[in-house]
Design a protein around this motif. Structure first.
Motif, PDB file in Angstrom:
ATOM      1  N   ASP A 133      27.275   3.306  -1.412  1.00  0.00           N
ATOM      2  CA  ASP A 133      26.053   3.988  -0.993  1.00  0.00           C
ATOM      3  C   ASP A 133      24.977   3.718  -2.044  1.00  0.00           C
ATOM      4  O   ASP A 133      24.825   4.475  -2.996  1.00  0.00           O
ATOM      5  CB  ASP A 133      26.294   5.483  -0.842  1.00  0.00           C
ATOM      6  CG  ASP A 133      25.042   6.229  -0.384  1.00  0.00           C
ATOM      7  OD1 ASP A 133      24.127   5.562   0.137  1.00  0.00           O
ATOM      8  OD2 ASP A 133      24.989   7.464  -0.559  1.00  0.00           O
ATOM      9  N   LEU A 134      24.254   2.616  -1.859  1.00  0.00           N
ATOM     10  CA  LEU A 134      23.174   2.261  -2.771  1.00  0.00           C
ATOM     11  C   LEU A 134      21.849   2.523  -2.046  1.00  0.00           C
ATOM     12  O   LEU A 134      21.492   1.805  -1.112  1.00  0.00           O
ATOM     13  CB  LEU A 134      23.288   0.798  -3.201  1.00  0.00           C
ATOM     14  CG  LEU A 134      24.545   0.450  -4.003  1.00  0.00           C
ATOM     15  CD1 LEU A 134      24.553  -1.031  -4.372  1.00  0.00           C
ATOM     16  CD2 LEU A 134      24.640   1.302  -5.268  1.00  0.00           C
ATOM     17  N   PRO A 135      21.102   3.545  -2.465  1.00  0.00           N
ATOM     18  CA  PRO A 135      19.998   4.066  -1.652  1.00  0.00           C
ATOM     19  C   PRO A 135      18.827   3.113  -1.456  1.00  0.00           C
ATOM     20  O   PRO A 135      18.080   3.261  -0.490  1.00  0.00           O
ATOM     21  CB  PRO A 135      19.565   5.323  -2.408  1.00  0.00           C
ATOM     22  CG  PRO A 135      20.065   5.132  -3.807  1.00  0.00           C
ATOM     23  CD  PRO A 135      21.331   4.348  -3.677  1.00  0.00           C
ATOM     24  N   ALA A 136      18.647   2.146  -2.372  1.00  0.00           N
ATOM     25  CA  ALA A 136      17.496   1.243  -2.242  1.00  0.00           C
ATOM     26  C   ALA A 136      17.919  -0.167  -1.841  1.00  0.00           C
ATOM     27  O   ALA A 136      17.161  -1.123  -2.033  1.00  0.00           O
ATOM     28  CB  ALA A 136      16.713   1.205  -3.555  1.00  0.00           C
ATOM     29  N   LEU A 137      19.105  -0.300  -1.262  1.00  0.00           N
ATOM     30  CA  LEU A 137      19.643  -1.632  -0.982  1.00  0.00           C
ATOM     31  C   LEU A 137      18.715  -2.446  -0.080  1.00  0.00           C
ATOM     32  O   LEU A 137      18.556  -3.656  -0.268  1.00  0.00           O
ATOM     33  CB  LEU A 137      21.033  -1.515  -0.356  1.00  0.00           C
ATOM     34  CG  LEU A 137      21.835  -2.819  -0.254  1.00  0.00           C
ATOM     35  CD1 LEU A 137      22.078  -3.421  -1.635  1.00  0.00           C
ATOM     36  CD2 LEU A 137      23.175  -2.564   0.446  1.00  0.00           C
ATOM     37  N   ASP A 138      18.096  -1.804   0.897  1.00  0.00           N
ATOM     38  CA  ASP A 138      17.216  -2.526   1.819  1.00  0.00           C
ATOM     39  C   ASP A 138      15.934  -3.011   1.152  1.00  0.00           C
ATOM     40  O   ASP A 138      15.205  -3.830   1.741  1.00  0.00           O
ATOM     41  CB  ASP A 138      16.863  -1.646   3.016  1.00  0.00           C
ATOM     42  CG  ASP A 138      18.049  -1.405   3.941  1.00  0.00           C
ATOM     43  OD1 ASP A 138      19.001  -2.218   3.900  1.00  0.00           O
ATOM     44  OD2 ASP A 138      18.026  -0.411   4.691  1.00  0.00           O
ATOM     45  N   LEU A 139      15.645  -2.520  -0.050  1.00  0.00           N
ATOM     46  CA  LEU A 139      14.417  -2.900  -0.749  1.00  0.00           C
ATOM     47  C   LEU A 139      14.628  -4.036  -1.744  1.00  0.00           C
ATOM     48  O   LEU A 139      13.651  -4.572  -2.282  1.00  0.00           O
ATOM     49  CB  LEU A 139      13.836  -1.692  -1.492  1.00  0.00           C
ATOM     50  CG  LEU A 139      13.511  -0.460  -0.642  1.00  0.00           C
ATOM     51  CD1 LEU A 139      12.983   0.655  -1.534  1.00  0.00           C
ATOM     52  CD2 LEU A 139      12.511  -0.804   0.444  1.00  0.00           C
ATOM     53  N   VAL A 140      15.878  -4.406  -1.998  1.00  0.00           N
ATOM     54  CA  VAL A 140      16.164  -5.407  -3.025  1.00  0.00           C
ATOM     55  C   VAL A 140      15.793  -6.796  -2.523  1.00  0.00           C
ATOM     56  O   VAL A 140      16.105  -7.186  -1.398  1.00  0.00           O
ATOM     57  CB  VAL A 140      17.644  -5.377  -3.436  1.00  0.00           C
ATOM     58  CG1 VAL A 140      17.924  -6.469  -4.476  1.00  0.00           C
ATOM     59  CG2 VAL A 140      18.030  -4.012  -3.981  1.00  0.00           C
ATOM     60  N   GLU A 141      15.131  -7.558  -3.394  1.00  0.00           N
ATOM     61  CA  GLU A 141      14.829  -8.952  -3.126  1.00  0.00           C
ATOM     62  C   GLU A 141      15.334  -9.812  -4.279  1.00  0.00           C
ATOM     63  O   GLU A 141      15.310  -9.378  -5.430  1.00  0.00           O
ATOM     64  CB  GLU A 141      13.320  -9.178  -2.988  1.00  0.00           C
ATOM     65  CG  GLU A 141      12.666  -8.462  -1.828  1.00  0.00           C
ATOM     66  CD  GLU A 141      11.175  -8.743  -1.768  1.00  0.00           C
ATOM     67  OE1 GLU A 141      10.673  -9.530  -2.608  1.00  0.00           O
ATOM     68  OE2 GLU A 141      10.516  -8.184  -0.883  1.00  0.00           O
ATOM     69  N   ARG A 142      15.797 -11.007  -3.960  1.00  0.00           N
ATOM     70  CA  ARG A 142      16.053 -12.022  -4.983  1.00  0.00           C
ATOM     71  C   ARG A 142      14.736 -12.762  -5.173  1.00  0.00           C
ATOM     72  O   ARG A 142      14.238 -13.372  -4.244  1.00  0.00           O
ATOM     73  CB  ARG A 142      17.173 -12.958  -4.546  1.00  0.00           C
ATOM     74  CG  ARG A 142      17.534 -14.027  -5.588  1.00  0.00           C
ATOM     75  CD  ARG A 142      18.688 -14.883  -5.111  1.00  0.00           C
ATOM     76  NE  ARG A 142      19.034 -15.925  -6.080  1.00  0.00           N
ATOM     77  CZ  ARG A 142      18.490 -17.142  -6.096  1.00  0.00           C
ATOM     78  NH1 ARG A 142      17.575 -17.475  -5.183  1.00  0.00           N
ATOM     79  NH2 ARG A 142      18.853 -18.032  -7.006  1.00  0.00           N
ATOM     80  N   ARG A 143      14.196 -12.689  -6.379  1.00  0.00           N
ATOM     81  CA  ARG A 143      12.814 -13.144  -6.597  1.00  0.00           C
ATOM     82  C   ARG A 143      12.717 -13.989  -7.858  1.00  0.00           C
ATOM     83  O   ARG A 143      13.231 -13.601  -8.913  1.00  0.00           O
ATOM     84  CB  ARG A 143      11.909 -11.927  -6.715  1.00  0.00           C
ATOM     85  CG  ARG A 143      10.427 -12.214  -6.767  1.00  0.00           C
ATOM     86  CD  ARG A 143       9.630 -10.917  -6.859  1.00  0.00           C
ATOM     87  NE  ARG A 143       9.917  -9.999  -5.754  1.00  0.00           N
ATOM     88  CZ  ARG A 143       9.456  -8.757  -5.689  1.00  0.00           C
ATOM     89  NH1 ARG A 143       8.683  -8.284  -6.670  1.00  0.00           N
ATOM     90  NH2 ARG A 143       9.746  -7.983  -4.659  1.00  0.00           N
ATOM     91  N   THR A 144      12.068 -15.134  -7.753  1.00  0.00           N
ATOM     92  CA  THR A 144      11.813 -15.982  -8.917  1.00  0.00           C
ATOM     93  C   THR A 144      10.409 -15.715  -9.428  1.00  0.00           C
ATOM     94  O   THR A 144       9.437 -15.747  -8.653  1.00  0.00           O
ATOM     95  CB  THR A 144      11.984 -17.466  -8.573  1.00  0.00           C
ATOM     96  OG1 THR A 144      13.337 -17.703  -8.158  1.00  0.00           O
ATOM     97  CG2 THR A 144      11.683 -18.346  -9.785  1.00  0.00           C
ATOM     98  N   ILE A 145      10.301 -15.446 -10.725  1.00  0.00           N
ATOM     99  CA  ILE A 145       9.027 -15.083 -11.353  1.00  0.00           C
ATOM    100  C   ILE A 145       8.711 -16.089 -12.450  1.00  0.00           C
ATOM    101  O   ILE A 145       9.576 -16.412 -13.274  1.00  0.00           O
ATOM    102  CB  ILE A 145       9.097 -13.661 -11.930  1.00  0.00           C
ATOM    103  CG1 ILE A 145       9.326 -12.644 -10.801  1.00  0.00           C
ATOM    104  CG2 ILE A 145       7.831 -13.324 -12.721  1.00  0.00           C
ATOM    105  CD1 ILE A 145       9.630 -11.252 -11.285  1.00  0.00           C
ATOM    106  N   THR A 146       7.494 -16.587 -12.460  1.00  0.00           N
ATOM    107  CA  THR A 146       7.034 -17.513 -13.496  1.00  0.00           C
ATOM    108  C   THR A 146       5.914 -16.857 -14.282  1.00  0.00           C
ATOM    109  O   THR A 146       4.822 -16.646 -13.751  1.00  0.00           O
ATOM    110  CB  THR A 146       6.536 -18.833 -12.876  1.00  0.00           C
ATOM    111  OG1 THR A 146       7.565 -19.411 -12.060  1.00  0.00           O
ATOM    112  CG2 THR A 146       6.162 -19.823 -13.970  1.00  0.00           C
TER     113      THR A 146
END
Length: 213
Positions: A133-146
């Motif tokens: 039960d991870l409450p923010a799971l739908d908000l997680v993104e894999r994101r590349t930042i430069t």
């Protein structure tokens, strides 16, 4: 049981990018930050009181450890889960110097290895959705930042004691070097505030920059 001699070494992402995670205390240094990939959750509000902040952090670490274990099991590649990091913005950058936390917007991050690709993260996320039960799971993104050219230092002490360091960075160092903001303020939390005395907390304070004007 001792590890097998031919087992691949566990990768410490902080050591892999040592110059980004171990700046000196008491002075600013410039670094060139390459593209790095994170699990990320966006939000806003006071991190001390906003439920969304606590949920973001809980979810990021829960998913990050699940990805780590899947990487070790499926790919034979193990690594140390990185520390919590945050990108911080506000309509008025002085909100950070004033510690006006209700005006802050944040993106909380946990660094990921390059080989933990979109497919692996998506597959692990699907599994986690049915087992935790991870409450923010739908908000997680894999994101590349430069971030590129950046100025950073090590702050030791309470988060609320960052104000003089940030003021010196904004009002002295950047103008003297002909620089201005080139991206969100970035903090890397090398200590766990639940376990470490606030006076001993270690935080990397980083500011992406560009030439002024």
């Amino acid at each position: 049981m001792a590890a097998s001699d031919d087992a691949p070494p566990k990768v410490d992402l902080k050591r892999l990018h040592r110059e980004l995670y171990s700046p000196p205390r008491g002075r600013f240094v410039e670094v060139d930050v390459p593209p790095l990939t994170y699990l990320a959750v966006d939000g806003e509000g006071d991190p001390n009181t906003a439920a969304s902040y606590r949920e973001a952090v809980e979810t990021l670490f829960g998913l990050s450890y699940a990805v780590k274990f899947a990487s070790k099991r499926r790919l034979g590649r193990d690594y140390v889960v990185g520390p919590l990091e945050g990108l911080w913005t506000a309509d008025d950058p002085r909100a950070f110097v004033r510690r006006d936390k209700d005006a802050w917007r944040w993106t909380m991050l946990v660094l990921q290895p390059d080989w933990a690709d979109d497919d692996l993260v998506a597959d692990v996320t699907s599994t986690v959705r049915t087992t935790k039960d991870l409450p923010a799971l739908d908000l997680v993104e894999r994101r590349t930042i430069t971030e590129g050219r950046s100025v950073q230092t090590l702050h030791v002490g309470s988060y609320d004691d960052e104000t003089p360091v940030l003021a010196e960075l904004h009002d002295v160092y950047l103008p003297e070097h002909g620089l201005t903001f080139g991206g969100p303020h970035h903090e890397i939390y090398l200590g766990d505030p639940r376990r470490v005395d606030p006076a001993r907390l270690r935080t990397v304070l980083r500011q992406p920059v560009r030439p002024a004007g």
